[in-house]
Scaffold this motif. Sequence first.
Motif, short mmCIF file in Angstrom:
data_model
loop_
_atom_site.label_atom_id
_atom_site.label_comp_id
_atom_site.label_asym_id
_atom_site.label_seq_id
_atom_site.Cartn_x
_atom_site.Cartn_y
_atom_site.Cartn_z
N PRO A 261 -3.27 0.20 -3.94
CA PRO A 261 -4.04 1.32 -3.41
C PRO A 261 -3.14 2.42 -2.85
O PRO A 261 -2.06 2.15 -2.31
N LEU B 21 -8.18 -2.73 5.90
CA LEU B 21 -7.94 -2.91 4.48
C LEU B 21 -6.48 -3.20 4.19
O LEU B 21 -6.15 -4.04 3.34
N ASP B 22 -5.57 -2.52 4.88
CA ASP B 22 -4.14 -2.76 4.68
C ASP B 22 -3.79 -4.19 5.07
O ASP B 22 -3.02 -4.88 4.38
N LYS C 141 -4.98 -6.55 2.40
CA LYS C 141 -4.12 -6.51 1.21
C LYS C 141 -2.87 -7.35 1.42
O LYS C 141 -2.40 -8.04 0.50
N TYR D 152 -9.10 1.68 7.44
CA TYR D 152 -7.96 1.55 6.54
C TYR D 152 -6.93 0.56 7.07
O TYR D 152 -6.26 -0.13 6.29
N THR E 243 -10.92 0.34 -4.39
CA THR E 243 -9.52 0.62 -4.73
C THR E 243 -8.57 -0.40 -4.14
O THR E 243 -7.47 -0.61 -4.67
N TYR E 244 -8.96 -1.03 -3.06
CA TYR E 244 -8.10 -2.03 -2.41
C TYR E 244 -8.28 -3.43 -2.99
O TYR E 244 -7.37 -4.26 -2.87
N THR E 245 -9.42 -3.71 -3.58
CA THR E 245 -9.71 -5.10 -3.95
C THR E 245 -9.65 -5.38 -5.45
O THR E 245 -9.53 -6.54 -5.83
N VAL F 13 0.87 -1.17 0.00
CA VAL F 13 0.00 0.00 0.00
C VAL F 13 0.91 1.22 0.00
O VAL F 13 1.85 1.31 0.79
#
Length: 456
Positions: free
Chosen positions: A326, A363-364, A367, A360, A319-321, A48
């Motif tokens: 991202p 999400l990080d 990822k 976030y 945006t992450y997936t 990221v």
Amino acid sequence: MKKIGLLLLLPVLVLAGCKNKKGQEVIEPAAPVAFQAPAVVSWAKNAVIYEVNIRQYTKEGTFNAFADHLPRLKELGVDILWLMPVQPISYKNRKGTLGSYYAVKDYQKVNPEFGTMKDFKDLVDKAHSMGFKVILDWVANHTGWDNWLIVEHGEWYTQVNDSIVAPVAEWTDVADLNYEQPGLRHYMIESMKYWVKNANIDGYRCDVASMVPTDFWEQARMALDSIKPVFMLAEAWEPELTAGAFDACYAWDLLHTMNDIAAGKKTAAALPAYFRKTDSLYAPRTILMNFLTNHDENSWNGTINERYGDLQKAFAVLTYTVPGMPLVYSGQEVGLNHRLEFFEKDEIKWVGNSPLTTFYTQLDKLKHENQALYAGIDAGKMNILNHTAPESVFAFTRTKGNNQLLVMLNLSRKTVQFKLDQPLTDSYADAFTGQAVKPVSPLTLKAGEYRLWVKK
């Protein structure tokens, strides 16, 4: 993605040459050699990227003050720190009080407002010790009007009627460089090498990369990789740039499509065409950088709240997936809802315990831990799912080996009930909570709601 040829014939600059009558070094190109795109550094595949606006990040606006935030960013889970330009800013034709980062006065010095070269090196060393990679914003297309090159090498600039000109009429604070000049290419490459050799940075984000000849970037890439493998991000979308010189480029079309969907100008039904297009344009090695905001979007086009409102979390998940890397911009992780001044001091107001920070961070972590979400040549396959509400819901899977994620996003501002064409028969767990979920049909998503499930 469709494969694009990676072998090019490329003139390589000889780094030592004779002098002309003015005592200036003349660089003659050697015979063409075969250029092959280097492998993307392994640490980019699940990274990221985080854009750092040093001026606005703290009250002090210095490298040392920003360094105090590194533990927080480590906890957030970002990997690559992209620092906006750190060089001195020109005074001549300056915009505003402090000027633009992108009007560089000297390529091999640091802006004294930010600190010293030692402060910068210490920041890079500290970041490295904590597991971050550091890339530096590089402005190769133009300089500020009092950059010493204008006096010493005026012939390196684009001139009309014997007068140096700006690259774009509105960019009155910068002067356009002419890459037909071999001496300029040599100087610029040596300056890029300077920061890798002397500060141990890990690569570059290259400003308006498409306005500089592609073969220059290929020359620069070979020179930089001779020191250490680097990561190169182009502020551009042109596929030819990522055929060799750059590892990553901007997903501009995705940003514009997301903006249009949020504004009601388009619907979620526009997204499949975007992914078909990128699949046909880019080589498998290419990493597209997906983003909701950055320094330009925030300052000139509006905050995330202004553009996305209550849909912002759904678009962030997107945006992450989807395939790519991202980006998180300074303050995005705490819900920055202010257009930062570009040419003035305008400190970010950090708030504690923002629910977006937890969001976030999750999400990080997602990822990093799911191979299906890897980028570039290591990317998991994306399969867009058909269903009964294509104008509101975007649904897809990402799969690599035994790892599969199912993503369903309601990108509209109404509650939607829909049925997938292929019923879900596998077992899933919520990606955020780990709790088992039992798919039902039809599925219901409220406005801006999303489902992110991991196949058991």
